[in-house]
Design a protein around this motif. Sequence first.
Motif, PDB file in Angstrom:
ATOM      1  N   CYS A  42       0.851  -1.201   0.000  1.00 44.34           N
ATOM      2  CA  CYS A  42       0.000   0.000   0.000  1.00 44.34           C
ATOM      3  C   CYS A  42       0.878   1.239   0.000  1.00 44.34           C
ATOM      4  O   CYS A  42       0.750   2.107   0.851  1.00 44.34           O
ATOM      5  CB  CYS A  42      -0.928  -0.030   1.201  1.00 44.34           C
ATOM      6  N   SER A  43       1.770   1.317  -0.925  1.00 42.47           N
ATOM      7  CA  SER A  43       2.728   2.412  -1.009  1.00 42.47           C
ATOM      8  C   SER A  43       2.034   3.737  -1.263  1.00 42.47           C
ATOM      9  O   SER A  43       1.365   3.908  -2.276  1.00 42.47           O
ATOM     10  CB  SER A  43       3.728   2.127  -2.124  1.00 42.47           C
ATOM     11  N   VAL A  51      -0.588   5.352  12.358  1.00 45.40           N
ATOM     12  CA  VAL A  51      -0.930   3.937  12.497  1.00 45.40           C
ATOM     13  C   VAL A  51      -2.151   3.783  13.396  1.00 45.40           C
ATOM     14  O   VAL A  51      -3.036   2.979  13.129  1.00 45.40           O
ATOM     15  CB  VAL A  51       0.271   3.140  13.059  1.00 45.40           C
ATOM     16  N   SER A  52      -2.228   4.588  14.450  1.00 48.86           N
ATOM     17  CA  SER A  52      -3.354   4.491  15.385  1.00 48.86           C
ATOM     18  C   SER A  52      -4.689   4.875  14.749  1.00 48.86           C
ATOM     19  O   SER A  52      -5.748   4.536  15.274  1.00 48.86           O
ATOM     20  CB  SER A  52      -3.094   5.367  16.615  1.00 48.86           C
ATOM     21  N   ALA A  56      -7.828  -1.510  13.290  1.00 45.52           N
ATOM     22  CA  ALA A  56      -6.955  -2.487  13.965  1.00 45.52           C
ATOM     23  C   ALA A  56      -6.736  -3.714  13.085  1.00 45.52           C
ATOM     24  O   ALA A  56      -5.623  -4.243  13.008  1.00 45.52           O
ATOM     25  CB  ALA A  56      -7.551  -2.876  15.312  1.00 45.52           C
ATOM     26  N   GLU A  57      -7.786  -4.168  12.412  1.00 51.11           N
ATOM     27  CA  GLU A  57      -7.681  -5.348  11.564  1.00 51.11           C
ATOM     28  C   GLU A  57      -6.707  -5.109  10.404  1.00 51.11           C
ATOM     29  O   GLU A  57      -5.956  -5.994  10.007  1.00 51.11           O
ATOM     30  CB  GLU A  57      -9.044  -5.738  10.987  1.00 51.11           C
ATOM     31  N   LEU A  58      -6.724  -3.894   9.873  1.00 48.14           N
ATOM     32  CA  LEU A  58      -5.839  -3.566   8.760  1.00 48.14           C
ATOM     33  C   LEU A  58      -4.405  -3.407   9.242  1.00 48.14           C
ATOM     34  O   LEU A  58      -3.459  -3.800   8.559  1.00 48.14           O
ATOM     35  CB  LEU A  58      -6.324  -2.296   8.055  1.00 48.14           C
ATOM     36  N   GLN A  59      -4.235  -2.843  10.453  1.00 45.39           N
ATOM     37  CA  GLN A  59      -2.888  -2.718  11.031  1.00 45.39           C
ATOM     38  C   GLN A  59      -2.226  -4.084  11.129  1.00 45.39           C
ATOM     39  O   GLN A  59      -1.052  -4.237  10.811  1.00 45.39           O
ATOM     40  CB  GLN A  59      -2.956  -2.110  12.433  1.00 45.39           C
ATOM     41  N   GLY A  60      -2.999  -5.084  11.547  1.00 39.28           N
ATOM     42  CA  GLY A  60      -2.458  -6.432  11.688  1.00 39.28           C
ATOM     43  C   GLY A  60      -2.125  -7.085  10.362  1.00 39.28           C
ATOM     44  O   GLY A  60      -1.222  -7.916  10.272  1.00 39.28           O
ATOM     45  N   ARG A  61      -2.851  -6.718   9.307  1.00 34.68           N
ATOM     46  CA  ARG A  61      -2.616  -7.302   7.984  1.00 34.68           C
ATOM     47  C   ARG A  61      -1.506  -6.589   7.222  1.00 34.68           C
ATOM     48  O   ARG A  61      -1.001  -7.089   6.240  1.00 34.68           O
ATOM     49  CB  ARG A  61      -3.897  -7.256   7.136  1.00 34.68           C
ATOM     50  N   LEU A  62      -1.160  -5.375   7.651  1.00 32.34           N
ATOM     51  CA  LEU A  62      -0.074  -4.602   7.029  1.00 32.34           C
ATOM     52  C   LEU A  62       0.961  -4.295   8.110  1.00 32.34           C
ATOM     53  O   LEU A  62       1.111  -3.146   8.535  1.00 32.34           O
ATOM     54  CB  LEU A  62      -0.627  -3.301   6.416  1.00 32.34           C
ATOM     55  N   ILE A  64       4.277  -4.268   8.278  1.00 36.51           N
ATOM     56  CA  ILE A  64       5.544  -3.589   8.008  1.00 36.51           C
ATOM     57  C   ILE A  64       5.240  -2.201   7.474  1.00 36.51           C
ATOM     58  O   ILE A  64       4.510  -2.028   6.504  1.00 36.51           O
ATOM     59  CB  ILE A  64       6.396  -4.375   6.986  1.00 36.51           C
ATOM     60  N   ARG A  65       5.804  -1.202   8.131  1.00 33.14           N
ATOM     61  CA  ARG A  65       5.574   0.187   7.713  1.00 33.14           C
ATOM     62  C   ARG A  65       6.924   0.803   7.376  1.00 33.14           C
ATOM     63  O   ARG A  65       7.848   0.776   8.178  1.00 33.14           O
ATOM     64  CB  ARG A  65       4.901   0.950   8.843  1.00 33.14           C
ATOM     65  N   VAL A  66       7.017   1.349   6.196  1.00 33.80           N
ATOM     66  CA  VAL A  66       8.256   1.965   5.737  1.00 33.80           C
ATOM     67  C   VAL A  66       7.942   3.406   5.348  1.00 33.80           C
ATOM     68  O   VAL A  66       6.980   3.663   4.638  1.00 33.80           O
ATOM     69  CB  VAL A  66       8.822   1.215   4.506  1.00 33.80           C
TER      70      VAL A  66
END
Length: 179
Positions: A42-43, A51-52, A56-62, A64-66
Amino acid sequence: GYKGPQASAEGVQQDLLPLVEGTTVTTKNNVQIKTDKILFICSGAFHSVKVSDMLAELQGRLPIRVHLKPLSKEDFYRIITEPKYNLVNQHVAMLATEGVELEVTDDAKMEIARIAAHVNSTVQNIGARRLITITEKVMEDLSFNAPDKKGEKVVVDGEYVRKAVEGLINKVDLTKYLL
């Protein structure tokens, strides 16, 4: 809640969640694709979201954050010069179909790159898509008047670019200064 067309809005996140979690999607050609074995990148889509603020469900599926740095004028220059079918070459080819020989100088390409970097830093950073806006604005008059210039050679230099986009350069997104 959902506040508009932003890619990072909650409604969009809700729509993306089933795809990222794994589902079967039917394409317009009636082909079924399972998304559970697809790597989603999801660049840029969530670059303005903390992130907050993500589901929550999407945070867990993605997980790695760059953080990517904005494109520089050198990056933009490479984008409009190195690929064989870059935007400038596309405009040269398009005008050739009208019988116009277009030459875009290196100075013009550097100016397009400089302006793209400047506008991205002062208005809204839309990445390399900014080059489309800039090159379209530079070529607008030439494209429109191409039938009248049949058989001519037109040279686009840095000064031509500056004049063509002077309205874009002076725009500043003042909303980022509002509370």
